[in-house]
Design a protein around this motif. Sequence first.
Motif, short mmCIF file in Angstrom:
data_model
loop_
_atom_site.label_atom_id
_atom_site.label_comp_id
_atom_site.label_asym_id
_atom_site.label_seq_id
_atom_site.Cartn_x
_atom_site.Cartn_y
_atom_site.Cartn_z
N TRP A 90 0.79 -1.21 0.00
CA TRP A 90 0.00 0.00 0.00
C TRP A 90 0.84 1.28 0.00
CZ3 TRP A 90 1.65 2.34 4.36
CH2 TRP A 90 2.08 1.54 5.41
N CYS A 91 2.15 1.15 0.08
CA CYS A 91 3.06 2.29 0.22
C CYS A 91 3.53 2.78 -1.15
CB CYS A 91 4.24 1.88 1.10
SG CYS A 91 5.55 3.08 1.20
N GLY A 92 3.15 3.99 -1.53
CA GLY A 92 3.56 4.57 -2.81
C GLY A 92 5.07 4.80 -2.92
N PRO A 93 5.70 5.46 -1.92
CA PRO A 93 7.15 5.66 -1.99
C PRO A 93 7.93 4.35 -2.04
CG PRO A 93 6.20 7.14 -0.38
CD PRO A 93 5.10 6.21 -0.80
N CYS A 94 7.38 3.27 -1.45
CA CYS A 94 8.05 1.97 -1.48
C CYS A 94 8.17 1.46 -2.91
CB CYS A 94 7.28 0.94 -0.66
SG CYS A 94 7.21 1.31 1.09
N THR A 99 11.84 0.21 -7.34
CA THR A 99 12.30 0.23 -8.74
C THR A 99 13.70 0.82 -8.85
OG1 THR A 99 10.01 0.54 -9.43
CG2 THR A 99 11.71 1.04 -11.05
N ARG A 100 13.95 1.89 -8.13
CA ARG A 100 15.28 2.50 -8.14
C ARG A 100 16.33 1.56 -7.56
NH1 ARG A 100 13.94 8.63 -5.99
NH2 ARG A 100 12.71 9.26 -7.80
N LEU A 101 15.99 0.88 -6.47
CA LEU A 101 16.93 -0.05 -5.86
C LEU A 101 17.25 -1.22 -6.79
CD1 LEU A 101 15.91 -0.49 -2.12
CD2 LEU A 101 18.16 0.10 -3.00
N GLU A 102 16.22 -1.78 -7.43
CA GLU A 102 16.45 -2.88 -8.35
C GLU A 102 17.39 -2.48 -9.48
OE1 GLU A 102 12.67 -4.34 -9.66
OE2 GLU A 102 12.14 -5.07 -7.67
N LYS A 103 17.21 -1.26 -9.99
CA LYS A 103 18.07 -0.77 -11.06
C LYS A 103 19.51 -0.60 -10.57
CE LYS A 103 16.08 2.44 -13.43
NZ LYS A 103 15.62 3.77 -13.94
N VAL A 134 8.09 2.67 6.60
CA VAL A 134 8.47 2.13 5.30
C VAL A 134 8.54 3.27 4.30
CG1 VAL A 134 7.65 -0.22 5.58
CG2 VAL A 134 6.05 1.52 4.84
N PRO A 135 9.41 3.21 3.32
CA PRO A 135 10.39 2.15 3.10
C PRO A 135 11.62 2.28 4.00
CG PRO A 135 10.57 3.82 1.39
CD PRO A 135 9.43 4.22 2.26
N GLN A 148 21.85 1.59 7.20
CA GLN A 148 20.43 1.60 6.85
C GLN A 148 19.95 3.02 6.62
OE1 GLN A 148 18.62 -0.31 10.26
NE2 GLN A 148 17.91 1.64 11.06
N PHE A 149 18.81 3.13 5.93
CA PHE A 149 18.15 4.43 5.78
C PHE A 149 16.65 4.21 5.69
CE2 PHE A 149 19.05 3.22 1.36
CZ PHE A 149 17.83 3.45 0.74
N VAL A 150 15.91 5.27 5.98
CA VAL A 150 14.45 5.25 5.94
C VAL A 150 14.00 6.32 4.96
CG1 VAL A 150 12.32 5.56 7.27
CG2 VAL A 150 14.32 4.49 8.33
N GLY A 151 13.06 5.99 4.10
CA GLY A 151 12.51 6.95 3.16
C GLY A 151 13.08 6.79 1.77
N ILE A 152 12.58 7.59 0.88
CA ILE A 152 12.96 7.50 -0.53
C ILE A 152 14.29 8.22 -0.75
CG2 ILE A 152 11.73 9.54 -1.29
CD1 ILE A 152 10.75 7.77 -3.66
#
Length: 168
Positions: A90-94, A99-103, A134-135, A148-152
């Motif tokens: 349900w999290c839009g920023p996630c 997608t950015r992380l996968e890339k 999240v994220p 670690q980090f939290v957020g986009i």
Amino acid sequence: MAQRLLLRRFFTLGRSLSGAVQPFPNYLSQCTQTHGLLSTTSAKPVLTTARQIHVSHACRVTFNIQDKEDFQDRVVGSETPVIVDFHAQWCGPCKILGTRLEKAVAKQQGKVLMAKVDIDDHTDLALEYEVSAVPTVIAMKNGSVIDQFVGIQEEDQLEAFLKKLIGP
């Protein structure tokens, strides 16, 4: 229309190029499942008039965590550094960050892996790693949390985060 095409492909699956009809089960008995790809084991593969789909075996660097034991095996027990993405459906920023992380992980060409943990399905893991929002992304190396980090984050920040994990 789509149903007719599907039925036509299904029924032509058992035909060889010579036109002789071969039963569908015999065709399947000549094939085995290897790494998600269908390959023939006989010396003479059966050629069909149906369209062949060619799939390359990509190196799987991103995977979803199934349960706590899977997390222990694939993340904590991994010799390769792992980025753990704690997210929610349900999290839009996630979704954007995922997608950015996968890339960014794909650019590393196997030097780092990415595990995706849905916090709604695996609340025990989220509590264990103190995920409060999240994220949340955790970098793990040899079973311990490195950073670690939290957020986009922006793509260049993600690449710097990965470089810090991989090292020189």
